[in-house]
Design a protein around this motif. Sequence first.
Motif, short mmCIF file in Angstrom:
data_model
loop_
_atom_site.label_atom_id
_atom_site.label_comp_id
_atom_site.label_asym_id
_atom_site.label_seq_id
_atom_site.Cartn_x
_atom_site.Cartn_y
_atom_site.Cartn_z
N PHE A 87 -17.52 129.20 -5.38
CA PHE A 87 -16.32 129.35 -5.47
C PHE A 87 -15.70 131.03 -5.26
N TRP A 88 -16.42 131.86 -5.86
CA TRP A 88 -16.39 133.17 -5.63
C TRP A 88 -16.34 133.73 -4.04
N GLN A 94 -6.40 127.43 -2.97
CA GLN A 94 -6.97 125.93 -3.27
C GLN A 94 -8.21 125.68 -3.31
N ALA A 95 -8.97 126.12 -1.90
CA ALA A 95 -10.24 125.72 -1.64
C ALA A 95 -10.95 126.41 -3.07
N GLU A 99 -13.75 124.47 -5.37
CA GLU A 99 -15.14 124.69 -5.61
C GLU A 99 -15.24 125.11 -7.16
N MET A 100 -14.41 125.77 -7.88
CA MET A 100 -14.58 126.14 -9.23
C MET A 100 -14.84 125.02 -10.01
#
Length: 139
Positions: A87-88, A94-95, A99-100
């Motif tokens: 996610f980073w 939103q993506a 992912e987080m």
Amino acid sequence: MDILVLIGRILFSALFLGSAVGHLTQTKAMAGYASSKGVPQAFAATLVSGVVIAAGGLMVLLGIWADLGALLLAIFLVPTAILMHAFWKETDAQARQGEMVQFQKDIALAGAAIMLFALISFAGDELGLTITGPLFDIS
């Protein structure tokens, strides 16, 4: 307690067995997605991970060296969280959020798999409703 652990094993392994079916029947599509995430040798990685989660899920479900099965699932989950749900690296909010959530889910499941490994390894043959006892003894 044995029946509660069995119910937990069934519920826990269902996710992995369903995922294994996807890995092994839709390998090309899943490998394409893995490749887009930067996974090296994505086709082979998808096949191997499918076999690992199928084996781990079945071992937990059936109680055949269920401690080893739980360990296999944990070993699958941590690299998957890092490689597939980074996610980073996402720039879209939103993506990044999506992912987080997936990253945290994989890490939480890895923690649960490690706890299951410890429980089964510690309980030894005292844990009923299994085909075999644990492979490891951490008592």
